[in-house]
Scaffold this motif. Structure first.
Motif, short mmCIF file in Angstrom:
data_model
loop_
_atom_site.label_atom_id
_atom_site.label_comp_id
_atom_site.label_asym_id
_atom_site.label_seq_id
_atom_site.Cartn_x
_atom_site.Cartn_y
_atom_site.Cartn_z
N ASP A 115 87.99 -56.21 -1.80
CA ASP A 115 88.81 -57.41 -1.88
C ASP A 115 88.02 -58.48 -2.63
OD1 ASP A 115 91.27 -58.93 -0.67
OD2 ASP A 115 89.53 -60.25 -0.36
N PRO A 116 88.68 -59.23 -3.53
CA PRO A 116 87.95 -60.26 -4.29
C PRO A 116 87.18 -61.24 -3.40
CG PRO A 116 90.13 -59.94 -5.24
CD PRO A 116 90.08 -59.13 -3.98
N ASP A 117 87.77 -61.62 -2.27
CA ASP A 117 87.08 -62.54 -1.37
C ASP A 117 85.84 -61.91 -0.76
OD1 ASP A 117 88.87 -64.61 -1.79
OD2 ASP A 117 90.21 -63.98 -0.16
N ALA A 118 85.86 -60.59 -0.59
CA ALA A 118 84.69 -59.89 -0.07
C ALA A 118 83.55 -59.90 -1.08
CB ALA A 118 85.05 -58.45 0.31
N VAL A 119 83.91 -59.85 -2.37
CA VAL A 119 82.89 -59.94 -3.43
C VAL A 119 82.24 -61.31 -3.39
CG1 VAL A 119 82.46 -59.84 -5.91
CG2 VAL A 119 84.10 -58.25 -4.87
N ILE A 120 83.06 -62.35 -3.28
CA ILE A 120 82.53 -63.71 -3.19
C ILE A 120 81.62 -63.86 -1.98
CG2 ILE A 120 83.14 -66.14 -2.86
CD1 ILE A 120 85.68 -65.65 -4.46
N GLN A 121 82.03 -63.30 -0.85
CA GLN A 121 81.24 -63.41 0.37
C GLN A 121 79.90 -62.69 0.21
OE1 GLN A 121 82.16 -65.36 3.04
NE2 GLN A 121 80.02 -65.02 3.56
N SER A 122 79.90 -61.56 -0.48
CA SER A 122 78.64 -60.83 -0.70
C SER A 122 77.66 -61.67 -1.50
CB SER A 122 78.92 -59.51 -1.44
OG SER A 122 79.63 -58.60 -0.62
N ILE A 140 80.04 -60.08 -15.65
CA ILE A 140 81.25 -60.83 -16.00
C ILE A 140 82.49 -60.16 -15.42
CG2 ILE A 140 82.77 -61.39 -17.97
CD1 ILE A 140 80.18 -61.95 -19.57
N ILE A 141 82.54 -58.85 -15.48
CA ILE A 141 83.69 -58.12 -14.91
C ILE A 141 83.80 -58.39 -13.41
CG2 ILE A 141 84.65 -55.83 -14.45
CD1 ILE A 141 83.19 -54.90 -17.04
N ILE A 142 82.68 -58.29 -12.70
CA ILE A 142 82.68 -58.50 -11.26
C ILE A 142 83.06 -59.94 -10.91
CG2 ILE A 142 81.23 -58.50 -9.18
CD1 ILE A 142 79.54 -56.30 -10.57
N THR A 143 82.47 -60.89 -11.62
CA THR A 143 82.75 -62.30 -11.34
C THR A 143 84.19 -62.65 -11.64
OG1 THR A 143 80.46 -62.82 -11.96
CG2 THR A 143 82.00 -64.66 -11.83
N SER A 144 84.70 -62.19 -12.76
CA SER A 144 86.10 -62.47 -13.14
C SER A 144 87.06 -61.91 -12.10
CB SER A 144 86.40 -61.88 -14.52
OG SER A 144 85.57 -62.46 -15.51
N TYR A 145 86.78 -60.71 -11.62
CA TYR A 145 87.62 -60.11 -10.58
C TYR A 145 87.59 -60.95 -9.31
CZ TYR A 145 89.12 -56.74 -7.02
OH TYR A 145 89.76 -56.12 -5.97
N ALA A 146 86.39 -61.44 -8.95
CA ALA A 146 86.25 -62.20 -7.71
C ALA A 146 87.02 -63.52 -7.77
CB ALA A 146 84.78 -62.47 -7.42
N ILE A 147 87.01 -64.18 -8.91
CA ILE A 147 87.67 -65.50 -9.02
C ILE A 147 89.10 -65.39 -9.57
CG2 ILE A 147 85.45 -66.66 -9.31
CD1 ILE A 147 86.17 -67.02 -12.28
N ARG A 148 89.56 -64.15 -9.74
CA ARG A 148 90.93 -63.87 -10.25
C ARG A 148 91.13 -64.43 -11.65
NH1 ARG A 148 89.90 -64.52 -4.54
NH2 ARG A 148 91.53 -63.43 -3.35
N ALA A 149 90.17 -64.16 -12.52
CA ALA A 149 90.26 -64.60 -13.92
C ALA A 149 90.51 -63.38 -14.80
CB ALA A 149 88.97 -65.29 -14.35
N ASN A 150 91.42 -63.51 -15.73
CA ASN A 150 91.72 -62.42 -16.66
C ASN A 150 91.20 -62.68 -18.07
OD1 ASN A 150 94.57 -62.44 -14.75
ND2 ASN A 150 93.37 -60.56 -14.91
N HIS A 151 90.56 -63.84 -18.24
CA HIS A 151 89.93 -64.16 -19.52
C HIS A 151 88.53 -64.72 -19.25
CE1 HIS A 151 94.15 -64.08 -20.84
NE2 HIS A 151 93.66 -63.79 -22.03
N ALA A 152 87.56 -64.22 -20.01
CA ALA A 152 86.18 -64.70 -19.86
C ALA A 152 85.60 -64.95 -21.25
CB ALA A 152 85.34 -63.68 -19.10
#
Length: 429
Positions: A37-44, A106-118
């Motif tokens: 879950d994206p929020d789980a990535v942020i929490q990690s 960048i892929i991991i961070t973008s997924y965590a913050i729900r970004a589709n452009h980096a």
């Protein structure tokens, strides 16, 4: 705390073709993250204790958590690769030798913050790095790690490498965003902060290269693994750049909290026949330290407690042959040249600091000029739009604090005591 080197980002730098995806690997951490879950990535990332590696040291996971969700706006990730602080050289060799760690981060961070452009905003002068980033991004697209439906997760991401035009001010995150939008790079008034209204007035995370490149190892090895290094409040590892009068200058990846004395031991010490006089813990915009500070823990709290900042961990080493006044003048000339001119304290203050320091360095000043430059610095500090003005005052205040006698010596002999034409060093006239 272990004081041995901890090669993670630098582990493969000595391997042939370390910059290729075949040597780097299959983005296992990104694949793992996209199954969470994206929020789980942020929490990690929060649990790991990772703090921004660009200078400010703000907790990275907390910064990601500021992005509003369900707001109906596009989200963006912008990587600040505009490494331009004098003495700093960690992000550029990292992107040159290991660009895929950044792309995977960048892929991991973008997924965590729900970004589709980096975006990667990189200095245009380092053309070799720009080319290497383009090649790495192209390889990632060819493997299906960028684009649509990455790892079959349904997550899409487009990554753009953008070359800056060489302005130091664009290392400031809001000036960088203005430049990325096609405007002149000048800092914005905050609030609103980028997390609310950043790129194209949409929620944006701006992170340093090393911060993002550290994320795959955190996801791959676990937050506890990362938090097990460093100190209680400054966790993990970092790249320390040693330059100047040191036997083996270079990048040393070590746990936060290591001391300069320990790093110098590994770097062969100060050049033969000389001893350290002063040094910067985090680049030229951090207050200088002297040989009395060799055992200060190089973490955010330890350096701060002694009156400086860890910054970018750019350790510039100067031995006893260096004139402090001349060094501060050169730094100040840089800041005066790179001031964007938007705010009066920085625009006018750095100019007048340069003029007075020129007079001081030539031995044409008076002791009253020392009060003048510290007064000018006081009127810049905390009154400029961004940190450029504050950074320009750091060498002024700290050099007068530690080397007032050296300033006075210039007046006494009518010039620089380190000038060969004067055939004099201290007391040898």
């Amino acid at each position: 705390m272990s004081t041995t080197l901890t090669p993670v980002l630098t582990a493969n730098w000595d391997q042939p073709n370390s910059f290729t995806i075949d040597v780097y690997g299959e983005y296992a951490a990104a694949k793992k993250a996209l199954g969470m879950d994206p929020d789980a990535v942020i929490q990690s990332v929060k649990d790991s204790g990772l703090r921004g590696r660009g200078g400010a040291g703000f907790p990275t996971g907390m910064k990601w958590g500021f992005i509003p969700q369900g707001d109906g706006k596009p989200h963006y990730l912008v990587v600040n690769a505009d490494e331009s602080e004098p003495g700093t050289c960690k992000d550029i060799p990292l992107m040159l030798a290991n660009p895929h760690a950044l792309v995977e981060g960048i892929i991991i961070t973008s997924y965590a913050i729900r970004a589709n452009h980096a975006f990667i905003y990189v200095r245009g002068e380092v053309l070799h790095v720009v080319r290497r980033l383009h090649a790495a991004v192209r390889e990632a697209y060819e493997k299906g790690y960028l684009g649509t439906d990455i790892f079959g997760s349904g997550f899409d991401l487009e990554l753009v490498v953008h070359s800056g035009a060489g302005a130091y001010i664009c290392g400031e995150e809001t000036a960088l965003l203005d430049s990325l939008e096609g405007f002149r790079g000048q800092p914005r008034l905050k609030p609103p902060f980028p997390a609310v209204a950043g790129l194209y007035a949409s929620p944006t995370v701006v992170n340093n290269v090393e911060s993002i490149a550290s994320v795959p190892s955190i996801i791959g090895n676990g937050a506890d693994w990362f938090a097990g290094m460093g100190t209680e409040k400054s966790k993990g590892f970092g790249i320390f750049s040693l330059s100047g009068h040191v036997t083996r200058p270079g990048q040393y990846e070590a746990p936060l909290g290591i001391t300069l004395r320990e790093l110098l031991d590994m770097a062969g010490g100060v050049r033969a026949g000389h001893e350290i006089k002063f040094w910067t813990p985090g680049g030229s915009s951090t207050p200088i330290f002297t040989n009395e500070h060799l055992d200060v823990p190089l973490d955010f709290e330890g350096v701060g407690a002694k009156g400086s900042m860890l910054g970018t961990r750019a350790l510039q080493i100067f031995d006893e042959t260096t004139c402090v006044v001349r060094t501060v003048l050169r730094w100040t000339e840089f800041y005066a040249h790179e001031s964007c001119g938007k705010c009066t304290p920085c625009r006018e203050g750095t100019y007048w600091l340069k003029q007075v320091l020129k007079r001081l360095e030539k031995g044409q000043g008076t002791e009253e000029d020392l009060a003048t430059i510290t007064d000018i610095a006081d009127n810049i500090l905390g009154r400029s739009f961004c940190a450029l003005g504050d950074g320009a005052t750091s060498p002024i205040h700290s050099s007068v604090k530690y080397f007032r006698d050296e300033y006075l010596k210039h007046f006494e002999i009518g010039g620089c005591p380190f000038d060969p034409k004067k055939s004099t060093l201290w007391g040898e006239q």
